[in-house]
Design a protein around this motif. Structure first.
Motif, mmCIF file in Angstrom:
data_model
loop_
_atom_site.group_PDB
_atom_site.id
_atom_site.type_symbol
_atom_site.label_atom_id
_atom_site.label_comp_id
_atom_site.label_asym_id
_atom_site.label_seq_id
_atom_site.Cartn_x
_atom_site.Cartn_y
_atom_site.Cartn_z
ATOM 1 N N UNK A 69 10.118 -2.412 -15.467
ATOM 2 C CA UNK A 69 9.398 -1.562 -14.516
ATOM 3 C C UNK A 69 8.002 -2.093 -14.194
ATOM 4 N N UNK A 70 7.524 -3.058 -14.986
ATOM 5 C CA UNK A 70 6.266 -3.725 -14.668
ATOM 6 C C UNK A 70 6.440 -4.742 -13.547
ATOM 7 N N UNK A 71 7.671 -4.997 -13.190
ATOM 8 C CA UNK A 71 8.024 -5.891 -12.085
ATOM 9 C C UNK A 71 8.404 -4.998 -10.901
ATOM 10 N N UNK A 72 7.765 -5.217 -9.753
ATOM 11 C CA UNK A 72 8.036 -4.340 -8.619
ATOM 12 C C UNK A 72 7.648 -4.986 -7.292
ATOM 13 N N UNK A 73 8.122 -4.364 -6.230
ATOM 14 C CA UNK A 73 7.705 -4.710 -4.870
ATOM 15 C C UNK A 73 7.233 -3.422 -4.203
ATOM 16 N N UNK A 74 6.177 -3.533 -3.411
ATOM 17 C CA UNK A 74 5.669 -2.378 -2.667
ATOM 18 C C UNK A 74 5.902 -2.584 -1.180
ATOM 19 N N UNK A 75 6.325 -1.512 -0.524
ATOM 20 C CA UNK A 75 6.583 -1.524 0.913
ATOM 21 C C UNK A 75 5.697 -0.470 1.550
ATOM 22 N N UNK A 76 4.997 -0.862 2.612
ATOM 23 C CA UNK A 76 4.033 0.030 3.260
ATOM 24 C C UNK A 76 4.437 0.332 4.700
ATOM 25 N N UNK A 77 4.268 1.587 5.075
ATOM 26 C CA UNK A 77 4.457 2.039 6.449
ATOM 27 C C UNK A 77 3.090 1.987 7.126
ATOM 28 N N UNK A 78 2.914 1.085 8.072
ATOM 29 C CA UNK A 78 1.630 0.911 8.754
ATOM 30 C C UNK A 78 1.500 1.799 9.986
ATOM 31 N N UNK A 79 2.469 2.675 10.227
ATOM 32 C CA UNK A 79 2.426 3.509 11.423
ATOM 33 C C UNK A 79 1.855 4.890 11.112
ATOM 34 N N UNK A 80 1.733 5.681 12.160
ATOM 35 C CA UNK A 80 1.282 7.065 12.031
ATOM 36 C C UNK A 80 2.457 8.024 12.109
ATOM 37 N N UNK A 81 3.674 7.468 11.901
ATOM 38 C CA UNK A 81 4.887 8.281 11.917
ATOM 39 C C UNK A 81 5.717 7.971 10.683
ATOM 40 N N UNK A 82 6.418 8.966 10.179
ATOM 41 C CA UNK A 82 7.349 8.757 9.070
ATOM 42 C C UNK A 82 8.526 7.919 9.576
#
Length: 156
Positions: free
Chosen positions: A52-65
């Motif tokens: 669990x110390x290994x991960x990838x993060x994904x970001x939503x750069x918009x103003x919508x879900x």
């Protein structure tokens, strides 16, 4: 005087063109933000805390879900067990989701790959790899590569 007016008009036109471009034109609206590929304690025998110390993060750069249902995250290998597929999940506007390799309870900010089984359970290589994010149609949305043993993570 006439040249000065032309220059001012050209400068104004370039400002109007720049303003009319979408704010996200420089990159994908949903992007891989970070990969932590050398988790604390690894290599070990695949303890859940290390996985669990290994991960990838994904970001939503918009103003919508954005619904990520059916989207996939994978590494460079062609192994089917190295593909994470999102179930029903909506990434809120401006929010980040962390996909951890090990086991845990899914929440609105963390998802788990649910891998276990020793050192082969790790997804991200400790020296070089590439993460690929594809939408539900299989279209490549973003990728992030790293090639370093000097660092533990990569900001994409």
């Amino acid at each position: 005087m006439h040249i000065r007016s032309l220059l001012m008009a050209a400068a104004l036109a370039s400002v109007v063109v720049a303003i009319s471009q979408p704010a996200y034109a420089a990159g994908p609206v949903i992007q891989i933000n970070k990969i932590y590929y050398d988790s604390p304690g690894s290599p070990d025998f695949g303890a859940n805390s290390s996985l669990n110390g290994e991960y990838a993060q994904i970001k939503n750069r918009t103003k919508q879900a954005v619904s990520l249902k059916g989207w996939t995250l994978r590494d460079k290998t062609n192994r089917s067990d190295h593909v994470y597929t999102f179930g029903t999940f909506t990434l809120g506007a401006g929010k980040t989701i962390t996909v951890r390799t090990g086991k845990g309870k899914n929440t609105t900010i963390t998802r788990y790959w649910n891998r276990s089984g020793g050192t082969l359970a790790y997804i991200w290589n400790q020296d070089a790899d590439t993460a690929y994010l594809r939408n539900a149609s299989g279209m490549l949305i973003d990728s992030c590569s790293y090639n370093s043993t000097r660092y533990d993570y990569k900001i994409c």
